[in-house]
Design a protein around this motif. Structure first.
Motif, PDB file in Angstrom:
ATOM      1  N   HIS A  60       0.977  -0.662   0.229  1.00 31.92           N
ATOM      2  CA  HIS A  60      -0.060   0.053   0.205  1.00 31.92           C
ATOM      3  C   HIS A  60       1.000   1.392  -0.026  1.00 31.92           C
ATOM      4  O   HIS A  60       0.264   2.007  -0.607  1.00 31.92           O
ATOM      5  CB  HIS A  60      -1.134  -0.592   0.833  1.00 31.92           C
ATOM      6  CG  HIS A  60      -2.167  -0.792   1.043  1.00 31.92           C
ATOM      7  ND1 HIS A  60      -2.605  -0.527   0.441  1.00 31.92           N
ATOM      8  CD2 HIS A  60      -2.496  -2.609   1.208  1.00 31.92           C
ATOM      9  CE1 HIS A  60      -3.955  -1.371   0.083  1.00 31.92           C
ATOM     10  NE2 HIS A  60      -3.599  -2.892   0.542  1.00 31.92           N
ATOM     11  N   VAL A  61       2.357   1.556   0.506  1.00 32.68           N
ATOM     12  CA  VAL A  61       3.051   2.065   0.940  1.00 32.68           C
ATOM     13  C   VAL A  61       3.416   2.687  -0.892  1.00 32.68           C
ATOM     14  O   VAL A  61       3.369   3.891  -1.038  1.00 32.68           O
ATOM     15  CB  VAL A  61       4.141   2.304   1.583  1.00 32.68           C
ATOM     16  CG1 VAL A  61       5.153   3.657   1.237  1.00 32.68           C
ATOM     17  CG2 VAL A  61       3.521   2.803   2.737  1.00 32.68           C
TER      18      VAL A  61
ATOM     19  N   LEU B 222       3.072   5.662  -6.264  1.00 34.60           N
ATOM     20  CA  LEU B 222       2.565   4.703  -7.604  1.00 34.60           C
ATOM     21  C   LEU B 222       1.677   5.952  -8.385  1.00 34.60           C
ATOM     22  O   LEU B 222       1.537   6.638  -8.978  1.00 34.60           O
ATOM     23  CB  LEU B 222       2.728   3.861  -7.965  1.00 34.60           C
ATOM     24  CG  LEU B 222       3.548   2.305  -7.891  1.00 34.60           C
ATOM     25  CD1 LEU B 222       3.221   1.193  -8.576  1.00 34.60           C
ATOM     26  CD2 LEU B 222       5.047   3.216  -8.922  1.00 34.60           C
ATOM     27  N   SER B 223       0.521   6.071  -7.758  1.00 35.31           N
ATOM     28  CA  SER B 223      -0.226   6.796  -7.710  1.00 35.31           C
ATOM     29  C   SER B 223      -0.451   8.387  -7.386  1.00 35.31           C
ATOM     30  O   SER B 223      -0.602   9.149  -8.280  1.00 35.31           O
ATOM     31  CB  SER B 223      -1.379   6.431  -6.546  1.00 35.31           C
ATOM     32  OG  SER B 223      -3.249   7.587  -6.514  1.00 35.31           O
ATOM     33  N   ASN B 224       0.147   8.530  -6.541  1.00 32.06           N
ATOM     34  CA  ASN B 224       1.151  10.252  -6.392  1.00 32.06           C
ATOM     35  C   ASN B 224       1.812  10.705  -7.786  1.00 32.06           C
ATOM     36  O   ASN B 224       1.659  11.365  -7.841  1.00 32.06           O
ATOM     37  CB  ASN B 224       1.649  10.656  -5.509  1.00 32.06           C
ATOM     38  CG  ASN B 224       1.573  10.208  -4.214  1.00 32.06           C
ATOM     39  OD1 ASN B 224      -0.403  10.781  -4.231  1.00 32.06           O
ATOM     40  ND2 ASN B 224       1.353  10.481  -2.869  1.00 32.06           N
ATOM     41  N   GLU B 225       2.783   9.545  -8.846  1.00 34.77           N
ATOM     42  CA  GLU B 225       2.713   9.752  -9.833  1.00 34.77           C
ATOM     43  C   GLU B 225       2.182   9.470 -11.059  1.00 34.77           C
ATOM     44  O   GLU B 225       2.627   9.774 -11.964  1.00 34.77           O
ATOM     45  CB  GLU B 225       4.760   9.356  -9.536  1.00 34.77           C
ATOM     46  CG  GLU B 225       5.094   8.989  -8.506  1.00 34.77           C
ATOM     47  CD  GLU B 225       6.051  10.231  -8.899  1.00 34.77           C
ATOM     48  OE1 GLU B 225       6.523  10.992 -10.939  1.00 34.77           O
ATOM     49  OE2 GLU B 225       6.528  10.587  -8.232  1.00 34.77           O
TER      50      GLU B 225
ATOM     51  N   SER C 197       1.919 -13.528  -1.228  1.00 34.72           N
ATOM     52  CA  SER C 197       0.717 -13.472  -2.793  1.00 34.72           C
ATOM     53  C   SER C 197       0.343 -11.723  -3.099  1.00 34.72           C
ATOM     54  O   SER C 197      -1.133 -11.192  -3.426  1.00 34.72           O
ATOM     55  CB  SER C 197      -0.494 -14.891  -2.788  1.00 34.72           C
ATOM     56  OG  SER C 197      -0.651 -15.808  -2.863  1.00 34.72           O
ATOM     57  N   ILE C 198       0.496 -11.020  -2.038  1.00 33.64           N
ATOM     58  CA  ILE C 198       0.482  -9.582  -1.841  1.00 33.64           C
ATOM     59  C   ILE C 198       0.896  -9.148  -3.620  1.00 33.64           C
ATOM     60  O   ILE C 198       2.141  -9.194  -3.743  1.00 33.64           O
ATOM     61  CB  ILE C 198       0.282  -8.816  -0.955  1.00 33.64           C
ATOM     62  CG1 ILE C 198      -0.120  -9.711   0.730  1.00 33.64           C
ATOM     63  CG2 ILE C 198       0.099  -7.477  -0.664  1.00 33.64           C
ATOM     64  CD1 ILE C 198       0.599  -9.333   2.120  1.00 33.64           C
ATOM     65  N   ARG C 199       0.669  -8.649  -4.027  1.00 36.58           N
ATOM     66  CA  ARG C 199       1.163  -7.824  -5.518  1.00 36.58           C
ATOM     67  C   ARG C 199       0.013  -6.694  -5.781  1.00 36.58           C
ATOM     68  O   ARG C 199      -0.845  -6.275  -5.051  1.00 36.58           O
ATOM     69  CB  ARG C 199       1.556  -8.960  -6.245  1.00 36.58           C
ATOM     70  CG  ARG C 199      -0.090  -8.700  -7.098  1.00 36.58           C
ATOM     71  CD  ARG C 199      -0.159 -10.552  -7.965  1.00 36.58           C
ATOM     72  NE  ARG C 199      -1.287 -10.697  -8.568  1.00 36.58           N
ATOM     73  CZ  ARG C 199      -2.519 -11.496  -7.651  1.00 36.58           C
ATOM     74  NH1 ARG C 199      -2.405 -11.938  -7.209  1.00 36.58           N
ATOM     75  NH2 ARG C 199      -3.851 -11.439  -8.905  1.00 36.58           N
ATOM     76  N   ILE C 200       1.601  -6.023  -6.360  1.00 31.39           N
ATOM     77  CA  ILE C 200       0.674  -4.206  -6.953  1.00 31.39           C
ATOM     78  C   ILE C 200       0.307  -4.517  -8.272  1.00 31.39           C
ATOM     79  O   ILE C 200       1.572  -5.191  -8.969  1.00 31.39           O
ATOM     80  CB  ILE C 200       1.950  -3.256  -7.150  1.00 31.39           C
ATOM     81  CG1 ILE C 200       2.067  -2.408  -5.380  1.00 31.39           C
ATOM     82  CG2 ILE C 200       1.460  -1.807  -7.827  1.00 31.39           C
ATOM     83  CD1 ILE C 200       2.409  -1.949  -4.796  1.00 31.39           C
TER      84      ILE C 200
ATOM     85  N   GLN D 138       7.351   3.421 -16.602  1.00 29.56           N
ATOM     86  CA  GLN D 138       6.504   4.308 -15.729  1.00 29.56           C
ATOM     87  C   GLN D 138       7.133   4.075 -14.528  1.00 29.56           C
ATOM     88  O   GLN D 138       7.669   4.185 -13.446  1.00 29.56           O
ATOM     89  CB  GLN D 138       6.096   5.229 -16.110  1.00 29.56           C
ATOM     90  CG  GLN D 138       6.092   5.997 -15.215  1.00 29.56           C
ATOM     91  CD  GLN D 138       4.860   7.079 -15.723  1.00 29.56           C
ATOM     92  OE1 GLN D 138       3.829   6.440 -16.655  1.00 29.56           O
ATOM     93  NE2 GLN D 138       4.344   8.533 -14.979  1.00 29.56           N
ATOM     94  N   ALA D 139       6.526   2.884 -14.384  1.00 28.34           N
ATOM     95  CA  ALA D 139       6.297   2.009 -12.625  1.00 28.34           C
ATOM     96  C   ALA D 139       7.457   1.866 -12.504  1.00 28.34           C
ATOM     97  O   ALA D 139       8.006   1.721 -10.931  1.00 28.34           O
ATOM     98  CB  ALA D 139       4.748   1.669 -12.432  1.00 28.34           C
ATOM     99  N   GLN D 140       8.491   1.027 -13.007  1.00 22.05           N
ATOM    100  CA  GLN D 140       9.378   0.617 -12.618  1.00 22.05           C
ATOM    101  C   GLN D 140      10.594   1.188 -12.612  1.00 22.05           C
ATOM    102  O   GLN D 140      11.047   1.317 -11.464  1.00 22.05           O
ATOM    103  CB  GLN D 140       9.658  -0.310 -13.921  1.00 22.05           C
ATOM    104  CG  GLN D 140      11.081  -1.719 -13.847  1.00 22.05           C
ATOM    105  CD  GLN D 140      10.920  -2.078 -11.961  1.00 22.05           C
ATOM    106  OE1 GLN D 140       9.569  -3.104 -12.241  1.00 22.05           O
ATOM    107  NE2 GLN D 140      11.503  -2.366 -10.741  1.00 22.05           N
ATOM    108  N   GLU D 141      10.592   2.326 -13.237  1.00 19.13           N
ATOM    109  CA  GLU D 141      11.123   3.528 -13.391  1.00 19.13           C
ATOM    110  C   GLU D 141      11.456   4.004 -12.367  1.00 19.13           C
ATOM    111  O   GLU D 141      12.073   4.567 -10.769  1.00 19.13           O
ATOM    112  CB  GLU D 141      11.053   4.482 -14.278  1.00 19.13           C
ATOM    113  CG  GLU D 141      11.691   3.577 -15.321  1.00 19.13           C
ATOM    114  CD  GLU D 141      11.377   5.110 -16.761  1.00 19.13           C
ATOM    115  OE1 GLU D 141      11.509   5.858 -16.521  1.00 19.13           O
ATOM    116  OE2 GLU D 141      11.499   4.420 -17.936  1.00 19.13           O
ATOM    117  N   ILE D 142       9.900   5.024 -11.151  1.00 15.66           N
ATOM    118  CA  ILE D 142       9.537   4.973 -10.848  1.00 15.66           C
ATOM    119  C   ILE D 142       9.983   3.658  -9.425  1.00 15.66           C
ATOM    120  O   ILE D 142      10.289   4.352  -7.859  1.00 15.66           O
ATOM    121  CB  ILE D 142       8.178   4.977 -10.053  1.00 15.66           C
ATOM    122  CG1 ILE D 142       7.641   6.522 -11.191  1.00 15.66           C
ATOM    123  CG2 ILE D 142       7.512   5.603  -8.993  1.00 15.66           C
ATOM    124  CD1 ILE D 142       6.390   6.832 -10.867  1.00 15.66           C
ATOM    125  N   LEU D 143      10.149   2.971  -9.317  1.00 14.31           N
ATOM    126  CA  LEU D 143      10.504   1.961  -8.315  1.00 14.31           C
ATOM    127  C   LEU D 143      12.097   2.378  -8.288  1.00 14.31           C
ATOM    128  O   LEU D 143      12.500   2.217  -6.760  1.00 14.31           O
ATOM    129  CB  LEU D 143       9.783   0.404  -8.443  1.00 14.31           C
ATOM    130  CG  LEU D 143       8.299   0.117  -7.839  1.00 14.31           C
ATOM    131  CD1 LEU D 143       7.886  -1.101  -8.330  1.00 14.31           C
ATOM    132  CD2 LEU D 143       7.915   0.173  -6.368  1.00 14.31           C
TER     133      LEU D 143
END
Length: 71
Positions: A14-15, A20-23, A46-49, A58-63
């Motif tokens: 969730h963090v 990601l949502s803020n981006e 089994s918790i995933r995004i 783009q999401a991977q770059e943010i991570l």
């Protein structure tokens, strides 16, 4: 939607989803354990995004940049 990353705790997921949502990334936390485990009854994380395929890079770059520092 495609899997971006898996996590050992829902809190971690969730963090990252919030970052990601803020981006501007449409990220969703999927918690298969929320209903008592997966179909095979395995006790594993089994918790995933998941993110839309067109936002995966783009999401991977943010991570890769890491979490912002708290003030």
């Amino acid at each position: 939607m495609v899997i971006l990353k898996t996590f050992s705790t829902a809190e971690q997921a969730h963090v990252i989803r919030t970052v990601l949502s803020n981006e501007g990334i449409d990220a969703t936390v999927i918690d298969d354990n929320a209903f008592g485990g997966n179909a095979l009854g395995a006790i594993q994380s089994s918790i995933r995004i998941e993110v839309p395929e067109n936002q995966l890079d783009q999401a991977q770059e943010i991570l890769d940049r890491g979490l912002p520092e708290s003030e």
